[in-house]
Motif scaffolding. Structure first.
Motif, PDB file in Angstrom:
ATOM      1  N   ASP A 122       0.832  -1.206   0.000  1.00 56.26           N
ATOM      2  CA  ASP A 122       0.000   0.000   0.000  1.00 56.26           C
ATOM      3  C   ASP A 122       0.863   1.252   0.000  1.00 56.26           C
ATOM      4  N   MET A 298     -10.421  -7.132 -12.323  1.00 60.46           N
ATOM      5  CA  MET A 298     -10.235  -6.641 -10.958  1.00 60.46           C
ATOM      6  C   MET A 298     -11.215  -7.266  -9.985  1.00 60.46           C
ATOM      7  N   ARG A 306      -4.480  -7.250  -7.303  1.00 63.40           N
ATOM      8  CA  ARG A 306      -3.535  -6.686  -6.348  1.00 63.40           C
ATOM      9  C   ARG A 306      -2.259  -6.223  -7.039  1.00 63.40           C
ATOM     10  N   CYS A 309      -2.886  -2.839  -8.299  1.00 63.93           N
ATOM     11  CA  CYS A 309      -2.904  -1.866  -7.207  1.00 63.93           C
ATOM     12  C   CYS A 309      -1.495  -1.545  -6.730  1.00 63.93           C
ATOM     13  N   CYS A 313      -1.753   2.117  -7.590  1.00 63.61           N
ATOM     14  CA  CYS A 313      -2.192   2.787  -6.358  1.00 63.61           C
ATOM     15  C   CYS A 313      -1.022   3.085  -5.429  1.00 63.61           C
ATOM     16  N   ARG A 314      -0.116   2.146  -5.288  1.00 59.24           N
ATOM     17  CA  ARG A 314       1.030   2.353  -4.419  1.00 59.24           C
ATOM     18  C   ARG A 314       1.931   3.459  -4.954  1.00 59.24           C
ATOM     19  N   HIS A 316       0.859   6.076  -6.953  1.00 60.77           N
ATOM     20  CA  HIS A 316      -0.046   7.032  -7.607  1.00 60.77           C
ATOM     21  C   HIS A 316       0.588   8.401  -7.794  1.00 60.77           C
ATOM     22  N   THR A 340      -7.156   6.084  -7.843  1.00 63.83           N
ATOM     23  CA  THR A 340      -6.087   5.306  -7.212  1.00 63.83           C
ATOM     24  C   THR A 340      -5.994   5.536  -5.708  1.00 63.83           C
ATOM     25  N   HIS A 342      -7.077   4.334  -2.936  1.00 64.52           N
ATOM     26  CA  HIS A 342      -7.633   3.221  -2.164  1.00 64.52           C
ATOM     27  C   HIS A 342      -6.571   2.149  -2.061  1.00 64.52           C
ATOM     28  N   THR A 343      -6.812   1.151  -1.240  1.00 62.03           N
ATOM     29  CA  THR A 343      -5.938  -0.023  -1.197  1.00 62.03           C
ATOM     30  C   THR A 343      -6.644  -1.178  -1.893  1.00 62.03           C
ATOM     31  N   HIS A 344      -5.885  -2.198  -2.240  1.00 60.58           N
ATOM     32  CA  HIS A 344      -6.527  -3.348  -2.869  1.00 60.58           C
ATOM     33  C   HIS A 344      -7.505  -4.001  -1.900  1.00 60.58           C
ATOM     34  N   TRP A 348     -11.325  -4.336  -3.032  1.00 61.95           N
ATOM     35  CA  TRP A 348     -11.772  -5.713  -3.243  1.00 61.95           C
ATOM     36  C   TRP A 348     -12.977  -6.038  -2.366  1.00 61.95           C
TER      37      TRP A 348
END
Length: 401
Positions: A122, A298, A306, A309, A313-314, A316, A340, A342-344, A348
């Protein structure tokens, strides 16, 4: 039938067969890739997180045991997603890993003392982890637009805005709040909420992001602190499901509900069937269009999702900088930023436990509202959008189109 029509029919049939064959091959490859990534992530998580690593859903439905209010909220789509390599028990790794972990914990006398606050996969930037500060007390991020000075808040009408999936309170503040008439500003106090797992709100890894979790956080962050005993609800997409759950909990407090594009499906007799039907309806396996293919990947493949992400996301901030350079913009659109944030784990579980899992509970909540005298006499339900509509449900309430 003319030769031209026959040729056209044969061409369409051949094209459909070819497309279906390619689809089957692509998703078979994704089945294999997800099974391999399951092994990889288990090893990497064990290395970085030890006993605090989060289990995945590659096991069987029997792994989910215990009957309580929390487990009732869990979606059957978490374990009920069917694909070939899972049914074959690919390498038997998930089962072997659980046996190995149990034996190791028993031997070492160790227990899982809780999940890490921020996982290695994350993002750890200030905006993504600001909710971890003690002064936030795990409350949701709320944007409040109060009445002009000189007008008491007790005379105001309260409106709570709930955004949809992969979004944030910016969905409302950037579109609605900036375009309000003076009469609305003088009479309404507005609350735009970052839902649990999105925007600047908490994204805990020990949370299942069920409807119950969302309702409790909204109560703790908005209704109780601001002493709301009367309010309107306005929601979009996934937020519509949370709005109905909130209205069912506070039927005497809610004055109206406005739902924009609610992802509603009629509830089947079997709740598990409804959740899986929702998954196939909202994120069915398909290659085209590209957006639908992305949703299916997804939503069906936990570990492939993941990977995306971790990549986007990590990191972003890097992607946002690249996008600014390519588009020559100083500021990005709020939707590009929210995509982006959010976390996976949060995305999820929101997808499965809210969008899919809530499908089996909606009729129950609507029945509660239907039996409420407050609903029958005063509450209006407005539905905006015709893709998924509640208009087919007959309730003694007013509909506006």
């Amino acid at each position: 039938m003319s030769a031209e029509n026959l040729a056209g029919k044969w061409t369409r049939k051949s094209g459909r067969t070819l497309f279906d064959s390619i689809t089957c091959v692509v998703f078979l490859f994704l089945d294999f890739l997800d099974a391999v990534l399951c092994v990889v992530f288990k090893l990497v998580d064990e290395f970085f997180e030890g006993n605090a690593c989060t289990p995945c859903y590659c096991g069987k439905a029997g792994d989910k045991n215990g009957e309580n209010k929390e487990t009732e909220m869990l979606s059957e789509s978490l374990y009920g997603r069917k694909y070939m390599l899972r049914n074959m028990g690919f390498l038997g790794f998930a089962r072997k890993w659980r046996i190995y972990r149990k034996k190791k914990d028993d031997r070492d006398g160790s227990v899982n003392e809780g999940l890490m606050v921020n996982r290695w996969s994350d993002c750890g930037c200030q905006s993504c982890v600001s909710w971890m500060k003690k002064e936030y007390d795990q409350k949701l991020h709320v944007v409040v637009k109060n009445l002009p000075q000189g007008r008491g808040d007790e005379a105001a009408e309260n409106v709570i805005f709930l955004h949809g999936f992969l979004s944030s309170s910016s969905f409302w503040t950037e579109t609605i709040f900036n375009n309000l008439s003076e009469s609305v500003k003088d009479h309404y106090r507005l609350f735009a909420v970052d839902l649990l797992g999105f925007g600047r709100s908490p994204k805990p890894n020990d949370c299942m992001y069920t409807l119950l979790d969302h309702v409790e956080r909204i109560d703790k962050s908005v209704i109780s602190p601001f002493h709301l005993n009367s309010f309107h609800l306005v929601a979009h997409s996934m937020g519509c499901l949370i709005a109905l759950a909130l209205a069912a909990k506070y039927p005497k407090f809610v004055k109206s509900v406005t739902l924009v594009a609610p992802p509603y499906l009629p509830c089947a007799k079997d709740g598990a069937t409804t959740s899986l039907m929702a998954l196939n309806t909202f994120a069915g396996k398909t290659l085209w269009p590209p957006l639908a293919f992305g949703k299916s990947v997804m939503s069906w493949y936990e570990h492939v999702g993941r990977c995306f992400c971790v990549l986007f996301c990590r990191n972003h901030r890097i992607w946002e900088m690249i996008l600014k350079l390519f588009t020559l913009r100083r500021e990005l659109n709020f939707m590009e930023v929210d995509l982006t944030r959010h976390t996976h784990h949060s995305a999820w579980h929101n997808m499965h436990n809210v969008i899919c899992g809530a499908a089996k509970l909606m009729d129950k909540y609507l029945e509660i509202l239907n039996k409420s005298r407050v609903l029958s006499n005063k509450l209006g339900l407005e539905v905006v959008g015709d893709r998924f509509t509640l208009a087919t449900i007959k309730l003694p309430i007013r509909y506006f189109h």
